[in-house]
Design an enzyme around this catalytic site. Sequence first.
Site, PDB file in Angstrom:
ATOM      1  N   MET A 169      -2.729   3.067   7.276  1.00 45.21           N
ATOM      2  CA  MET A 169      -2.828   1.986   5.726  1.00 45.21           C
ATOM      3  C   MET A 169      -2.000   0.417   6.957  1.00 45.21           C
ATOM      4  O   MET A 169      -0.879   0.859   7.614  1.00 45.21           O
ATOM      5  CB  MET A 169      -2.291   2.560   4.172  1.00 45.21           C
ATOM      6  CG  MET A 169      -2.737   3.598   4.154  1.00 45.21           C
ATOM      7  SD  MET A 169      -2.012   4.152   2.389  1.00 45.21           S
ATOM      8  CE  MET A 169      -3.169   5.737   2.210  1.00 45.21           C
TER       9      MET A 169
ATOM     10  N   GLN B 189       6.588 -15.079  13.602  1.00 45.93           N
ATOM     11  CA  GLN B 189       6.424 -14.255  13.586  1.00 45.93           C
ATOM     12  C   GLN B 189       4.970 -13.784  14.293  1.00 45.93           C
ATOM     13  O   GLN B 189       4.419 -12.872  14.940  1.00 45.93           O
ATOM     14  CB  GLN B 189       6.704 -12.920  13.210  1.00 45.93           C
ATOM     15  CG  GLN B 189       6.281 -11.856  12.325  1.00 45.93           C
ATOM     16  CD  GLN B 189       6.478 -11.267  11.110  1.00 45.93           C
ATOM     17  OE1 GLN B 189       8.186 -10.528  11.033  1.00 45.93           O
ATOM     18  NE2 GLN B 189       5.353 -10.221  11.684  1.00 45.93           N
TER      19      GLN B 189
ATOM     20  N   SER C 274      -1.969  -3.409   5.638  1.00 44.09           N
ATOM     21  CA  SER C 274      -2.078  -4.790   5.123  1.00 44.09           C
ATOM     22  C   SER C 274      -3.794  -5.125   5.183  1.00 44.09           C
ATOM     23  O   SER C 274      -4.378  -5.923   4.822  1.00 44.09           O
ATOM     24  CB  SER C 274      -1.205  -6.159   4.489  1.00 44.09           C
ATOM     25  OG  SER C 274      -0.014  -4.936   3.815  1.00 44.09           O
TER      26      SER C 274
ATOM     27  N   HIS D 157       4.571   1.357   2.167  1.00 43.39           N
ATOM     28  CA  HIS D 157       4.780   0.546   1.551  1.00 43.39           C
ATOM     29  C   HIS D 157       5.605   1.814   0.445  1.00 43.39           C
ATOM     30  O   HIS D 157       7.048   1.396   0.075  1.00 43.39           O
ATOM     31  CB  HIS D 157       5.200  -0.934   0.894  1.00 43.39           C
ATOM     32  CG  HIS D 157       3.950  -2.263   1.772  1.00 43.39           C
ATOM     33  ND1 HIS D 157       3.014  -2.373   1.744  1.00 43.39           N
ATOM     34  CD2 HIS D 157       4.606  -2.679   3.158  1.00 43.39           C
ATOM     35  CE1 HIS D 157       2.547  -3.375   3.028  1.00 43.39           C
ATOM     36  NE2 HIS D 157       3.918  -3.155   3.652  1.00 43.39           N
TER      37      HIS D 157
ATOM     38  N   ASP E 145       4.258   1.175  13.119  1.00 46.75           N
ATOM     39  CA  ASP E 145       4.611  -0.050  13.838  1.00 46.75           C
ATOM     40  C   ASP E 145       5.768  -0.003  15.253  1.00 46.75           C
ATOM     41  O   ASP E 145       7.005  -0.010  14.566  1.00 46.75           O
ATOM     42  CB  ASP E 145       5.539  -1.291  12.901  1.00 46.75           C
ATOM     43  CG  ASP E 145       4.535  -2.301  12.487  1.00 46.75           C
ATOM     44  OD1 ASP E 145       3.640  -2.549  13.428  1.00 46.75           O
ATOM     45  OD2 ASP E 145       4.868  -2.366  11.098  1.00 46.75           O
TER      46      ASP E 145
ATOM     47  N   HIS F 188       0.660  -1.214  -0.199  1.00 49.18           N
ATOM     48  CA  HIS F 188      -0.188  -0.301   0.148  1.00 49.18           C
ATOM     49  C   HIS F 188       0.829   0.884   0.273  1.00 49.18           C
ATOM     50  O   HIS F 188       1.547   1.507  -0.332  1.00 49.18           O
ATOM     51  CB  HIS F 188      -0.838   0.213   1.367  1.00 49.18           C
ATOM     52  CG  HIS F 188       0.114   0.081   2.564  1.00 49.18           C
ATOM     53  ND1 HIS F 188       0.246   0.667   2.566  1.00 49.18           N
ATOM     54  CD2 HIS F 188      -0.713  -1.176   3.636  1.00 49.18           C
ATOM     55  CE1 HIS F 188       1.182   0.496   4.265  1.00 49.18           C
ATOM     56  NE2 HIS F 188       0.254  -1.541   4.372  1.00 49.18           N
ATOM     57  N   GLU F 189      -0.263   2.672  -0.373  1.00 49.75           N
ATOM     58  CA  GLU F 189       1.134   3.508  -0.096  1.00 49.75           C
ATOM     59  C   GLU F 189       1.943   3.986   1.225  1.00 49.75           C
ATOM     60  O   GLU F 189       2.650   4.297   0.995  1.00 49.75           O
ATOM     61  CB  GLU F 189       0.301   4.627  -0.154  1.00 49.75           C
ATOM     62  CG  GLU F 189       0.712   5.912  -0.242  1.00 49.75           C
ATOM     63  CD  GLU F 189       1.293   5.980  -1.496  1.00 49.75           C
ATOM     64  OE1 GLU F 189       1.968   6.987  -1.872  1.00 49.75           O
ATOM     65  OE2 GLU F 189       1.050   5.849  -2.410  1.00 49.75           O
TER      66      GLU F 189
END
Length: 288
Positions: free
Chosen positions: A185, A62, A187, A38, A151, A35-36
């Site tokens: 944003m 993970q 995923s 990334h 994150d 997405h934007e």
Amino acid sequence: MRIIRKVKEMYDFSYEQAELNGLLIGLVPTMGYFHEGHLSLMRASKQQDDITIVSIYVNPTQFAPHEDFKKYPRDFDRDCQMAEKEKVDVIFAPSDEEMYPAGYTTFVEVEELSRTLCGKQRPGHFRGVATVCLKLFQICHPEEVYFGLKDYQQSLVIRRMVKDLNLPVHVNVLPIVRESDGLAMSSRNTYLSPEERKQAVVLFQALKKAEGRFAEGERNASLLKELAEREIQTAPSARIDYVEVVHPQSLHPLERIGEEGAVLALAVYIGTTRLIDNVLLGVKTFEE
């Protein structure tokens, strides 16, 4: 754009470019389904580095057994098309067998920073993150690596690992990229139903309310936390995993916010989808 799937091929290529040709390599580690957010990391690398490598790997170590590893969104062809438009030089897309060959038993753990917030709710998560990132750094020979601020805890864990293990890597952390209504944003946003998607904006609204109260002079961490929690609870499908006001470096919970500022971090289930977000409160910079 070159697509590499074998560890040895990636290692040999990046070693030649970095060590023999003296080129600056930038690495954007991802789990794909771009997405934007990334793409913003890719653009930053393209501006700064001679070669940009983007890894696409949904890392099994993970994820806990009950989590969404198998259903995590994947679309390799779409990702490659998007990366090529950004003029990425290499996609590194290894298999599980390449990254974790039979008999694999070695892991990396950043102890203190991994035990709070998402680490408390997802035991072992950051062990998997740190391990796969260290492996990617060793394989791809980057001088610059790129992560997103959404994150926040992950970025601290990676920076601590890099410092503790004397890795010759600079960790760049870029701002959160948001939808027009403020939702960060992700995923995983694709999991949301239309009604859940409407309700998910409550995460951003909660952060903005707390940020506004902080700007007005409130420094009581409990009051800011409660303000955010009340806002989240207005969404029928929301279930709070955690809302915490923590020190921006140690991630220890705060009673009052001092000169170093704080991070208001949260994880909330909207329906069955777990989303994370955060806002910096009085933190001047996130640079090292």
